[in-house]
Write an enzyme that holds these catalytic residues in place. Structure first.
Site, PDB file in Angstrom:
ATOM      1  N   HIS A 245       0.019  12.664  -6.472  1.00  0.00           N
ATOM      2  CA  HIS A 245      -0.997  11.643  -6.262  1.00  0.00           C
ATOM      3  C   HIS A 245      -1.943  12.148  -5.169  1.00  0.00           C
ATOM      4  CE1 HIS A 245      -2.324   7.305  -5.958  1.00  0.00           C
ATOM      5  NE2 HIS A 245      -2.761   7.766  -4.803  1.00  0.00           N
TER       6      HIS A 245
ATOM      7  N   HIS B 214       3.309   6.256   4.060  1.00  0.00           N
ATOM      8  CA  HIS B 214       2.253   6.894   4.843  1.00  0.00           C
ATOM      9  C   HIS B 214       2.156   6.294   6.246  1.00  0.00           C
ATOM     10  CE1 HIS B 214      -2.321   8.069   4.973  1.00  0.00           C
ATOM     11  NE2 HIS B 214      -1.563   9.052   5.413  1.00  0.00           N
TER      12      HIS B 214
ATOM     13  N   GLU C 227      -6.542   0.842   7.828  1.00  0.00           N
ATOM     14  CA  GLU C 227      -6.728   0.589   6.402  1.00  0.00           C
ATOM     15  C   GLU C 227      -6.679  -0.916   6.124  1.00  0.00           C
ATOM     16  OE1 GLU C 227      -3.975   2.811   4.060  1.00  0.00           O
ATOM     17  OE2 GLU C 227      -4.513   4.738   4.943  1.00  0.00           O
TER      18      GLU C 227
ATOM     19  N   HIS D 101      -3.152  -2.342   7.510  1.00  0.00           N
ATOM     20  CA  HIS D 101      -2.209  -1.386   8.070  1.00  0.00           C
ATOM     21  C   HIS D 101      -2.978  -0.587   9.126  1.00  0.00           C
ATOM     22  CE1 HIS D 101      -0.687  -2.060   3.846  1.00  0.00           C
ATOM     23  NE2 HIS D 101       0.247  -2.576   4.622  1.00  0.00           N
TER      24      HIS D 101
ATOM     25  N   HIS E 224       3.329   2.237   6.092  1.00  0.00           N
ATOM     26  CA  HIS E 224       3.023   1.401   4.933  1.00  0.00           C
ATOM     27  C   HIS E 224       3.269   2.206   3.668  1.00  0.00           C
ATOM     28  CE1 HIS E 224      -0.705   3.523   6.058  1.00  0.00           C
ATOM     29  NE2 HIS E 224      -1.000   3.546   4.764  1.00  0.00           N
TER      30      HIS E 224
END
Length: 492
Positions: free
Chosen positions: A338, A383, A389, A418, A424
């Protein structure tokens, strides 16, 4: 459900196509001066006025300004003087101004930038912003709530993130006030993302219709009004809801494409800028109105003897614009893994603390083909990040966060935060479902449209965001079921 992009022809709207271009437009024949910006005798008895979005000495490729040719310049009416909102009536002000100062909070979005904002590193999630009750009348400006922000608008540093929900217009027959309201932002540029119901936005430069699969940008200083967009049958939706990002420094620009090449992501030709339009009816043109100025995160109001939308012609490159998010040309992995979400950046704003780090990015997670090998985990990974974010959902679902049975979860109109270095990632249900999912063949994801406001700034959270009824106090519980299976596999 996804809503179609605005059929602008049905609203009688035309646009200039491009990004960062110099355009010219006139709504009356021969209103634009030829060969010069500021002639002694302006055509059609108009007045010349320049609006600068950068310093005169800014590099040429970054310089932003627009020349207006208007019936009366903006200075007409300023003698009435701005007064602070959020106070009781002033006997020296008009009834319309007193109404504005009493209805509006003295601080934009209802939060004092210096006393109502607090640092909190915990992950947070909110349900949809509550809509106004049917027996109340709330317009766009009244319906904005501050969620988080950083820096100081008086120093032109930082960002603000807001949500809005309203059920009345700022101007026209369906307005909630005795006079038309118009506003401008002295602090920065607004990026507005409708989630429920489209917006009819009138600006000095022209008009835009913006649907929930589009977004728009209103630059610093441009006067504008926001109403609920009428349907093709001439009826307005009862409510509108959405999200806003504000940058206190610089302007939004397209991200560099690097090895991607000369095409892809948000193509410049798909950005739409309004064409000139002025209030033609004498009764409207001469109607008194209220101008509301966002200045240092405070609100000030004054009366104005004429419509601010009296620009008959203009030329320049400092303009509002809109974009249809479903025209985004997504890039993705066709082999394995990803990729970083930066490949979905629509717009960016310079000003981060390091080279290649943005003050703010606007990122989307659109419908797309996911073509990877049989051992790729398709949702985002777990992450921790040097960026803040903030995520929202326009419609459908996000593949890393599922709706919860009986309501709740990451839902359209909701949001999550986050902060810098806050862990998260996908919730337990989404994680295990995707570990079990066969990904040998390409899959078309059409389940929703999510977005992210990402910033290098450490943000404070407003009192409203911390205490509002739609905050999910148990959000972090969604990771509790991620159990340790070492040294055994948790694959099927």
């Amino acid at each position: 459900m996804s809503e179609d992009a605005t059929n602008d022809e049905e609203y009688g709207l035309r646009y200039h196509h491009g990004f960062g271009n110099h355009f010219e437009s006139e709504a009356y024949p021969s209103a634009l001066p030829k060969g010069r910006n500021n002639p002694r005798i302006v055509p059609q008895g108009l007045y010349t006025e320049q609006l600068s979005g950068t310093a005169f000495t800014a590099p040429r490729n970054e310089n932003r300004r627009v020349w207006f040719y208007r019936m009366q310049p903006s200075v007409v009416g300023t003698k009435s003087g701005f007064v602070a909102c959020g106070v009781d009536g002033n006997e020296e002000c008009t009834t319309a101004v007193n109404e504005a100062t009493m209805r509006l909070s003295g601080t934009f979005g209802g939060a004092d930038w210096y006393s109502d904002m607090k640092l909190d590193p915990n992950p947070m999630r909110w349900g949809p912003t509550p809509l106004p009750s049917s027996n109340s009348s709330v317009n766009f400006l009244e319906g904005i709530q501050t969620l988080l922000g950083s820096g100081d608008p008086t120093s032109k540093a930082g960002i603000g993130v807001y949500v809005y929900a309203f059920n009345a217009d700022m101007s026209g027959e369906n307005r909630s006030t005795t006079a038309d309201w118009h506003t401008y932002n002295s602090d920065g540029d607004f990026l507005i993302v409708p989630q429920q119901s489209g917006l009819w936005i009138q600006t000095e430069i022209g008009r835009m219709a913006v649907s929930p699969r589009e977004f728009c940008v209103i630059p610093r200083g441009v006067v504008f009004t926001v109403n609920i967009l009428k349907t093709n049958e001439g009826e307005s939706e009862k409510f509108a809801r959405g999200y806003m990002l504000e940058i206190f420094r610089g302007h939004f620009q397209l991200p560099e494409l690097g090895p991607i090449g000369s095409n892809g992501l948000a193509n410049a030709r798909d950005f739409l800028h309004p064409t000139a339009h002025f209030e033609a009816d004498d009764a409207i043109k001469n109607t008194a109105c209220v101008i509301i100025n966002k200045f240092g995160q405070h609100l000030f109001a004054r009366s104005n003897p004429h419509s601010p939308y009296n620009v008959v012609a203009w030329h320049g490159n400092y303009l509002p614009f809109k974009y249809d998010l479903h025209k985004f040309c997504a890039v993705n992995s066709v082999t394995y893994d990803h990729p970083d979400p930066s490949i979905y950046t629509v717009l960016t704003a310079k000003g981060g603390d390091e080279e290649g780090t943005a003050l703010a990015d606007f990122v989307i997670f659109p419908p797309r083909i996911m073509a990877t090998d049989e051992n790729t985990f398709r949702p985002p990974w777990f992450h921790r990040n040097v960026m803040t974010e903030f995520m929202g959902l326009i419609y459908g679902e996000y593949d890393a966060k599922k709706r919860e049975t009986g309501g709740g979860g990451f839902v359209p109109g909701g949001a999550s935060l986050h902060s810098i270095m806050t862990p998260h990632g996908p919730d337990a249900q989404s994680y295990y479902a995707n570990v079990k999912k066969d990904c040998k063949t390409p899959t078309r994801f059409e389940g929703g449209l999510a977005f992210m406001f990402e910033s290098s700034a450490m943000c404070k959270v407003s009192k409203y965001a911390l205490e509002c009824e739609q905050r999910e106090e148990g959000y972090a519980d969604c990771w509790d079921d991620l159990v340790c299976t070492f040294p055994n596999s948790h694959a099927p």
